[in-house]
Design a protein around this motif. Structure first.
Motif, mmCIF file in Angstrom:
data_model
loop_
_atom_site.group_PDB
_atom_site.id
_atom_site.type_symbol
_atom_site.label_atom_id
_atom_site.label_comp_id
_atom_site.label_asym_id
_atom_site.label_seq_id
_atom_site.Cartn_x
_atom_site.Cartn_y
_atom_site.Cartn_z
ATOM 1 N N PRO A 21 0.827 -1.199 0.000
ATOM 2 C CA PRO A 21 0.000 0.000 0.000
ATOM 3 C C PRO A 21 0.866 1.255 0.000
ATOM 4 N N GLN A 22 0.860 1.982 -1.077
ATOM 5 C CA GLN A 22 1.610 3.228 -1.169
ATOM 6 C C GLN A 22 0.751 4.348 -0.612
ATOM 7 N N VAL A 23 1.310 5.154 0.273
ATOM 8 C CA VAL A 23 0.558 6.211 0.937
ATOM 9 C C VAL A 23 1.110 7.562 0.526
ATOM 10 N N ILE A 24 0.216 8.451 0.089
ATOM 11 C CA ILE A 24 0.600 9.785 -0.342
ATOM 12 C C ILE A 24 -0.209 10.794 0.472
ATOM 13 N N VAL A 25 0.438 11.850 0.942
ATOM 14 C CA VAL A 25 -0.272 12.906 1.653
ATOM 15 C C VAL A 25 -1.047 13.722 0.632
ATOM 16 N N ALA A 26 -2.364 13.684 0.728
ATOM 17 C CA ALA A 26 -3.206 14.350 -0.252
ATOM 18 C C ALA A 26 -3.256 15.850 -0.005
ATOM 19 N N GLN A 27 -3.519 16.604 -1.060
ATOM 20 C CA GLN A 27 -3.605 18.056 -0.996
ATOM 21 C C GLN A 27 -5.018 18.487 -0.598
ATOM 22 N N GLY A 65 -11.960 -8.938 1.809
ATOM 23 C CA GLY A 65 -11.036 -7.817 1.865
ATOM 24 C C GLY A 65 -9.717 -8.205 2.494
ATOM 25 N N ASN A 66 -8.938 -7.178 2.838
ATOM 26 C CA ASN A 66 -7.617 -7.363 3.413
ATOM 27 C C ASN A 66 -7.413 -6.347 4.512
ATOM 28 N N ILE A 67 -6.537 -6.691 5.448
ATOM 29 C CA ILE A 67 -6.090 -5.736 6.454
ATOM 30 C C ILE A 67 -4.770 -5.141 5.987
ATOM 31 N N LEU A 68 -4.694 -3.826 5.952
ATOM 32 C CA LEU A 68 -3.456 -3.131 5.598
ATOM 33 C C LEU A 68 -2.990 -2.360 6.823
ATOM 34 N N GLU A 69 -1.714 -2.461 7.145
ATOM 35 C CA GLU A 69 -1.157 -1.696 8.249
ATOM 36 C C GLU A 69 -0.155 -0.691 7.688
ATOM 37 N N THR A 118 -2.636 3.259 -1.950
ATOM 38 C CA THR A 118 -2.755 2.328 -3.067
ATOM 39 C C THR A 118 -3.104 0.956 -2.510
ATOM 40 N N VAL A 119 -4.280 0.465 -2.855
ATOM 41 C CA VAL A 119 -4.800 -0.787 -2.303
ATOM 42 C C VAL A 119 -4.326 -1.971 -3.146
ATOM 43 N N PRO A 120 -4.567 -3.215 -2.684
ATOM 44 C CA PRO A 120 -3.998 -4.386 -3.375
ATOM 45 C C PRO A 120 -4.323 -4.501 -4.852
ATOM 46 N N ASP A 121 -5.497 -4.005 -5.314
ATOM 47 C CA ASP A 121 -5.813 -4.153 -6.736
ATOM 48 C C ASP A 121 -5.243 -3.021 -7.590
ATOM 49 N N GLY A 122 -4.437 -2.136 -6.978
ATOM 50 C CA GLY A 122 -3.759 -1.085 -7.730
ATOM 51 C C GLY A 122 -4.468 0.253 -7.733
ATOM 52 N N ARG A 123 -5.705 0.303 -7.243
ATOM 53 C CA ARG A 123 -6.415 1.576 -7.201
ATOM 54 C C ARG A 123 -5.928 2.414 -6.035
ATOM 55 N N GLN A 124 -6.197 3.721 -6.092
ATOM 56 C CA GLN A 124 -5.800 4.632 -5.039
ATOM 57 C C GLN A 124 -7.056 5.101 -4.316
ATOM 58 N N VAL A 125 -7.120 4.862 -3.005
ATOM 59 C CA VAL A 125 -8.299 5.175 -2.206
ATOM 60 C C VAL A 125 -7.906 6.151 -1.101
ATOM 61 N N ASN A 126 -8.697 7.205 -0.945
ATOM 62 C CA ASN A 126 -8.431 8.189 0.100
ATOM 63 C C ASN A 126 -9.011 7.740 1.426
ATOM 64 N N VAL A 127 -8.311 8.079 2.501
ATOM 65 C CA VAL A 127 -8.806 7.790 3.848
ATOM 66 C C VAL A 127 -8.329 8.901 4.770
ATOM 67 N N THR A 160 -13.545 0.348 -0.598
ATOM 68 C CA THR A 160 -13.382 1.368 0.434
ATOM 69 C C THR A 160 -12.378 0.922 1.482
ATOM 70 N N LEU A 161 -11.813 1.915 2.203
ATOM 71 C CA LEU A 161 -10.919 1.675 3.319
ATOM 72 C C LEU A 161 -11.593 2.167 4.585
ATOM 73 N N THR A 162 -11.551 1.348 5.633
ATOM 74 C CA THR A 162 -12.130 1.725 6.927
ATOM 75 C C THR A 162 -11.066 1.607 7.999
ATOM 76 N N PRO A 163 -10.758 2.712 8.733
ATOM 77 C CA PRO A 163 -9.781 2.610 9.809
ATOM 78 C C PRO A 163 -10.291 1.697 10.923
ATOM 79 N N LEU A 164 -9.409 0.873 11.450
ATOM 80 C CA LEU A 164 -9.724 0.033 12.604
ATOM 81 C C LEU A 164 -9.150 0.733 13.820
ATOM 82 N N THR A 165 -9.940 1.613 14.413
ATOM 83 C CA THR A 165 -9.438 2.546 15.420
ATOM 84 C C THR A 165 -9.647 2.031 16.826
#
Length: 276
Positions: A46-52, A216-220, A236-245, A267-272
């Motif tokens: 999972p590639q993480v980018i700080v969104a604008q 789904g999958n758990i991403l840390e 960037t989720v496992p199927d290559g798409r980019q999802v904001n959270v 979708t991505l859901t935080p496990l808080t």
């Protein structure tokens, strides 16, 4: 020259500088370098980018039409139809638990919006008339949420994520011709619904709070330094798409955050539970 062997079982977190383009893609700044931090669980890094900063939500209406309920195995989904200020229309598929996660992410003030209390969770199976009451309650609640003043502030990112991630565009309906004086206007046939997305084939153990039959999958990930609660990350989720959270309350740069990626809804859901 130093080369590093790939480690596919330990996904990486990348922080990059750049800009968001009008088509929604991210263009890294020239010479931007990523920092490898943390690890993940699931398929693919999972590639993480700080969104604008984001533009306004620009949504005029949201509805859950009668007949929008769909059963997939033991899981109930609602089709949520959205119309933007530009007139474009799309729909997203959401479970009740995703509505509940959104309400909790928006905070206590969203639980009882004026004339639109959030439908409570039932410990018994919700079906028949009870399910229809839940559908109407969710429709009224989400409609009030997009009209709340907080929609232009702290609620903007969670609402955008909920209403846009994994969307399917709806083609404009046929134009109804004008009737002659004294004649009834012809009724346009209903527009064909977009094809349903194919069910996901993968399966992994669901985390606590998520139904065991979810796919789904758990991403840390490790939240990049300098990032605070409420800021948006593009993962960037496992199927290559980019999802904001959005970074949840209590988390900041350096915290470890687990995310549940739903491969059905995209979708991505935080496990808080608590920041690490």
């Amino acid at each position: 020259r130093i080369s590093f062997a790939p480690t596919p079982t330990y996904p990486t977190t990348t922080v990059m500088d750049g800009i968001w383009l009008e088509d929604g893609s991210f263009q890294p700044a020239p010479g931007a370098k990523g920092k490898l931090k943390g690890k993940g669980k699931g398929k693919g890094p999972p590639q993480v980018i700080v969104a604008q900063p984001e533009p306004p939500l620009a949504i005029t209406s949201v509805c859950l039409p009668p007949g929008s309920i769909e059963q997939r195995g033991t899981v109930t989904f609602f089709w949520v139809e959205v119309m933007s200020e530009s007139g474009s229309r799309w729909r997203v598929m959401r479970r009740y638990n995703e509505f509940l996660a959104l309400q909790r992410q928006l905070g206590p003030s969203s639980e009882n919006l004026p004339g639109a209390p959030f439908p409570g969770k039932s410990f018994l199976k919700c079906s028949g008339e009870k399910l229809e009451v839940r559908r109407r309650g969710l429709e009224i609640w989400i409609g009030m949420a997009i009209r709340n003043p907080n929609c232009a502030g702290p609620w903007l990112r969670p609402l955008r994520q909920f209403l846009e991630a994994g969307r399917e565009m709806i083609a404009p309906g046929p134009v109804v011709p004008t009737s002659a004086p004294g004649q009834a206007a012809p009724v346009a046939p209903p527009a064909a619904a977009p094809p349903l997305p194919a069910p996901a084939t993968g399966h992994s153990d669901a985390p606590a709070g998520v139904a065991e039959d979810d796919d789904g999958n758990i991403l840390e990930i490790e939240i990049p330094a300098g990032i605070n609660a409420g800021q948006l990350l593009a993962v960037t989720v496992p199927d290559g798409r980019q999802v904001n959270v959005a970074v949840p309350e209590g988390y900041c740069g350096g915290s470890k955050l687990e995310l549940w990626y739903d491969s059905v809804t995209g979708t991505l859901t935080p496990l808080t539970s608590s920041p690490a």
